[in-house]
Design a protein around this motif. Structure first.
Motif, mmCIF file in Angstrom:
data_model
loop_
_atom_site.group_PDB
_atom_site.id
_atom_site.type_symbol
_atom_site.label_atom_id
_atom_site.label_comp_id
_atom_site.label_asym_id
_atom_site.label_seq_id
_atom_site.Cartn_x
_atom_site.Cartn_y
_atom_site.Cartn_z
ATOM 1 N N HIS A 244 -33.852 99.925 -53.525
ATOM 2 C CA HIS A 244 -33.974 99.990 -54.970
ATOM 3 C C HIS A 244 -35.135 99.118 -55.462
ATOM 4 N N ARG A 291 -33.107 108.945 -53.999
ATOM 5 C CA ARG A 291 -32.005 108.524 -54.872
ATOM 6 C C ARG A 291 -30.669 108.995 -54.310
ATOM 7 N N ARG A 295 -27.854 106.349 -53.222
ATOM 8 C CA ARG A 295 -26.561 106.366 -53.911
ATOM 9 C C ARG A 295 -25.424 106.594 -52.919
ATOM 10 N N VAL A 301 -23.081 101.119 -59.520
ATOM 11 C CA VAL A 301 -22.082 101.170 -60.591
ATOM 12 C C VAL A 301 -20.671 100.918 -60.047
ATOM 13 N N ASP A 304 -20.275 97.342 -60.473
ATOM 14 C CA ASP A 304 -20.313 96.904 -61.873
ATOM 15 C C ASP A 304 -19.126 97.405 -62.689
ATOM 16 N N ALA A 309 -15.672 104.962 -62.792
ATOM 17 C CA ALA A 309 -17.024 105.206 -63.309
ATOM 18 C C ALA A 309 -17.915 105.824 -62.248
ATOM 19 N N SER A 312 -17.486 109.667 -61.657
ATOM 20 C CA SER A 312 -18.110 110.554 -62.642
ATOM 21 C C SER A 312 -19.435 111.071 -62.122
ATOM 22 N N GLU B 7 -38.939 94.970 -67.513
ATOM 23 C CA GLU B 7 -38.915 95.636 -66.193
ATOM 24 C C GLU B 7 -39.334 94.582 -65.172
ATOM 25 N N ASP B 52 -35.264 98.235 -68.309
ATOM 26 C CA ASP B 52 -34.741 98.539 -66.973
ATOM 27 C C ASP B 52 -33.300 98.031 -66.910
ATOM 28 N N ARG B 54 -31.368 97.128 -63.942
ATOM 29 C CA ARG B 54 -31.138 96.033 -62.977
ATOM 30 C C ARG B 54 -32.291 95.050 -63.043
ATOM 31 N N PHE B 59 -29.139 91.235 -60.986
ATOM 32 C CA PHE B 59 -29.477 92.573 -60.491
ATOM 33 C C PHE B 59 -28.299 93.538 -60.566
ATOM 34 N N SER B 60 -27.558 93.514 -61.696
ATOM 35 C CA SER B 60 -26.519 94.527 -61.832
ATOM 36 C C SER B 60 -26.778 95.351 -63.090
ATOM 37 N N ASP B 61 -26.218 94.925 -64.248
ATOM 38 C CA ASP B 61 -26.366 95.766 -65.437
ATOM 39 C C ASP B 61 -26.929 94.966 -66.610
ATOM 40 N N ILE B 64 -28.383 96.926 -69.565
ATOM 41 C CA ILE B 64 -27.427 97.586 -70.459
ATOM 42 C C ILE B 64 -26.851 96.571 -71.442
ATOM 43 N N ARG B 65 -26.473 95.394 -70.899
ATOM 44 C CA ARG B 65 -25.900 94.359 -71.771
ATOM 45 C C ARG B 65 -26.909 93.935 -72.837
ATOM 46 N N TYR B 85 -30.786 105.121 -61.516
ATOM 47 C CA TYR B 85 -29.569 105.936 -61.564
ATOM 48 C C TYR B 85 -29.110 105.994 -62.991
ATOM 49 N N VAL B 86 -28.516 107.108 -63.372
ATOM 50 C CA VAL B 86 -27.878 107.126 -64.681
ATOM 51 C C VAL B 86 -26.372 107.190 -64.460
ATOM 52 N N GLU B 87 -25.637 106.502 -65.290
ATOM 53 C CA GLU B 87 -24.186 106.452 -65.162
ATOM 54 C C GLU B 87 -23.569 106.741 -66.514
ATOM 55 N N GLU B 88 -22.565 107.638 -66.531
ATOM 56 C CA GLU B 88 -21.965 108.008 -67.818
ATOM 57 C C GLU B 88 -21.316 106.819 -68.505
ATOM 58 N N ARG B 89 -20.820 105.852 -67.675
ATOM 59 C CA ARG B 89 -20.144 104.722 -68.290
ATOM 60 C C ARG B 89 -21.116 103.923 -69.154
ATOM 61 N N TYR B 90 -22.350 103.742 -68.614
ATOM 62 C CA TYR B 90 -23.358 103.028 -69.386
ATOM 63 C C TYR B 90 -23.756 103.847 -70.618
ATOM 64 N N GLU B 93 -21.239 103.476 -73.273
ATOM 65 C CA GLU B 93 -21.336 102.185 -73.948
ATOM 66 C C GLU B 93 -22.503 102.181 -74.939
#
Lengths: 425, 218
Positions: A244, A291, A295, A301, A304, A309, A312, B7, B52, B54, B59-61, B64-65, B85-90, B93
């Motif tokens: 990454h 990717r 993954r 995620v 996290d 999550a 999904s 970034e 960005d 991470r 190096f996590s989220d 987003i925060r 990566y895209v995550e629906e949870r983010y 939020e």
């Protein structure tokens, strides 16, 4: 701890390898001599301490002090005897595990209710006393033999019971010498036999019970396996992070710069334009592929936000519609989440590759301390759970955390893959 | 337009600055941690923050925060999240509360310069830019959710709607008549508690807001 045990074994045999023939007479004599000496002292000390403890019961503190002293002396004596076995017989007796407790009363109660203490007490007091008696007898044999053999020199009659054997007559002198020799020659094999018997008894009374040894071994193996699983997880995370932070970023920058070049370079020759277009397209393809690989290693995620999550993403990326039914109210231990994610990911990959299904459903529940995963598809079935590296790998990964995996796939479907993974909640 | 970039990869940070400059967009600060981003937004009041996910130290989220903090403290600042990566949870939020001035794209999208700059301008102007992968994840069927009550066809239509297609666009994509699409749309609105809205854009926002709320509720 494992390494010390290993070095000990280089010069002493484990209890199962004790042989009469392996005992050397000189060492046997020393073994009995030390055992008997320690034994008589131990007998006196232990009996005194037992009496004192019992006698001081009315004064609670006195009994506690004497009792604790008794335990300490008893366990110290056991250690001394075990090291005696190692020094003279080359025998390694594994000590029973210690009773873990810091509180005196609790510790006393635990110790007194386990067989270990009583067995050790029996050895230290009774066998010790017996060794002393046997040692005295052997010493008597040796002494009598020496008296017989030296009688001609001092020219005194030898009395054996009511008989007096004169050394004057050749016949009686011969008898005296023969008896003396026999007495002395008899000592080494007797000493070896006694040492052998003593060692056998010590293994039983001072050693670790077989079941306890097995329990310890299982614990040790389970710990080692957990370590391996954790290490593998950590390694996957590390590779994911490295890719990454390194490769993915570089590749993204490359694709971006190629994009900028495409957008800004005017008047390229057709072949240069084609090369640039292709390079741009390849860079984007490579990003998509990378990717997918990264993954699959370990989605960030998952750490996290947890399993729900992360699933999904799996469902959304699947080429066939996947419906989720996930009720995992709390976060699970990380290795468990990683295995669960891997199970669903592999199962969905298999569904898409082999089943010809038009849709699939993923269920996840926590009940009775186990995570229950169930992946059902509406495909043709007929999957053989015993073949295929995918399912074998899946089974191994689930087994690595003490889980179970079943696959039911009758011809004509549906295929149901289920996993139960202990998650301690 | 004035932009702040957060970034941690130098290569990408500098690339982004150059890329935005192509379109005359000014980068007023380019930072590599979330706290530095918050500072920059507080002091420079940019129109848009490109973030960005991470970043150091965890190096996590962090991204987003930081984006959520910016959206609650400075609602006038648009945020565009870029991630490997895209995550629906983010996404849920980010979209909860408001679907205005927010974007969430895969980093790959920076390779398509024209589309990316279009997304930047759209988000800065108060619009929404969601990666098709985000939409797909938001639309994942969950047992018991209203989305799960949709037929496969209605699900397809909703997915295209969420990506911003008009009825005629959806009809072209699915090779059906526009009246058939209208029928599906009516069925969707009947099954999901969504307000009927006249413009396609408002409709997209309504759908996304609904989906985000669904995810947040779990």
């Amino acid at each position: 701890m494992a390494s010390t045990r290993h070095t000990e074994r280089q010069w002493s045999a484990p209890a199962s390898e004790l042989r009469y023939r392996g005992i050397r007479p000189g060492y046997a004599v020393l073994h009995i001599a030390t055992g008997g000496t320690i034994g008589i002292a131990a007998f006196v000390t232990l009996v005194t301490l037992v009496w004192l403890t019992l006698g001081l019961v009315p004064t609670v503190v006195g009994a506690l002090v004497c009792g604790s002293l008794l335990l300490a002396v008893n366990s110290a004596l056991s250690a001394v005897h075990r090291s005696r076995m190692r020094a003279f017989l080359g025998l390694h007796i594994t000590a029973p595990s210690r009773v873990p407790s810091d509180r005196v009363l609790r510790r006393l109660r635990l110790v007194l209710t386990t067989a270990t203490f009583w067995k050790a007490l029996a050895y230290n007091a009774i066998v010790g006393l017996a060794l002393f008696v046997i040692g005295v007898v052997l010493l008597a044999f040796l002494g009598a033999g020496l008296v017989c053999l030296t009688a001609p020199i001092f020219d005194t009659p030898v009395t054996l019971g009511s008989w007096g054997l004169s050394t004057q007559s050749p016949v009686t002198l011969g008898a005296v010498l023969i008896i003396g020799t026999a007495l002395i020659v008899a000592v080494p094999p007797m000493a070896r036999a006694v040492a052998y018997g003593d060692a056998r008894i010590a293994i039983a009374l001072l050693g670790r019970a077989r079941t306890e040894e097995l329990v310890q071994r299982v614990e040790h193996l389970a710990q080692a396996r957990t370590g391996t699983v954790d290490a593998a997880d950590a390694e996957r995370r590390r590779i994911e992070r490295d890719l990454h932070d390194g490769t993915q970023q570089r590749l993204t920058a490359l694709a971006m710069n190629l994009g900028v070049a495409r957008a800004t370079l005017p008047d390229l020759t057709p072949s240069a334009q084609a090369a640039l277009d292709q390079a741009h397209a390849e860079a984007k393809e490579a990003l998509v592929e990378l990717r997918g690989i990264v993954r699959g290693l370990h989605p960030a995620v998952l750490d996290d936000r947890g399993l729900d999550a992360a699933l999904s993403g799996l469902a959304a990326r699947s080429p066939i519609p996947v419906s989720l039914d996930v009720h995992v109210p709390q976060r699970l231990p990380r290795p468990i989440e990683a295995v669960a994610y891997f199970v669903v990911s592999e199962a969905l990959t298999n569904v898409v590759k082999h089943s010809g299904a038009s849709r699939a459903q993923v269920m996840a529940r926590v009940a009775d301390g186990r995570l229950h995963l169930r992946i059902v598809d509406d495909g043709a079935g007929g999957a053989d759970p015993t073949t295929g590296t995918g399912l074998t790998g899946l089974r191994q990964r689930v087994a690595s955390v003490d889980g179970e995996l079943t696959v039911e796939s009758p011809l004509g479907g549906p295929t149901v893959l289920e996993a139960w993974i202990p998650c301690g909640s | 337009m004035r932009v702040v970039i957060a970034e941690d990869s130098t290569l990408l940070r500098e690339g982004l600055v150059r890329l935005l400059a192509l379109d005359g967009i000014e980068t007023v600060a380019a930072v590599d941690t979330a706290p530095a981003l918050i500072d920059a937004v507080a002091t420079l009041a940019p129109d848009l923050a490109v973030i960005d996910v991470r970043m150091p130290p965890g190096f996590s989220d962090e991204g987003i925060r930081a984006a959520l903090e910016i959206r609650s403290r400075w609602p006038e600042v648009a945020v565009l999240i870029l991630s490997q990566y895209v995550e629906e949870r983010y996404a849920a939020e980010l979209l909860s509360g408001s679907t205005r001035s927010v974007g969430y794209l895969l980093k790959d999208r920076v390779a398509d310069v024209g589309e990316f700059l279009g997304a930047v301008r759209r988000v800065a102007a108060g619009g929404t830019a969601l990666d098709p992968e985000v939409v797909a994840q938001l639309l994942v069927r969950r047992v018991g959710s209203p989305v799960d009550r949709l037929t496969p066809r209605e699900h397809e239509v909703l997915s295209l709607m969420a990506q911003g297609l008009s009825n005629s666009g959806i009809a072209t994509a699915l090779v059906v008549s526009e009246s058939a699409v209208a029928k599906h749309v009516n069925a969707i609105f009947a099954k999901l508690p969504l307000p009927e809205t006249p413009t396609p854009h408002r409709r997209v926002l309504a759908v996304l807001g609904f989906l985000a709320a669904q995810k947040e509720a779990r």
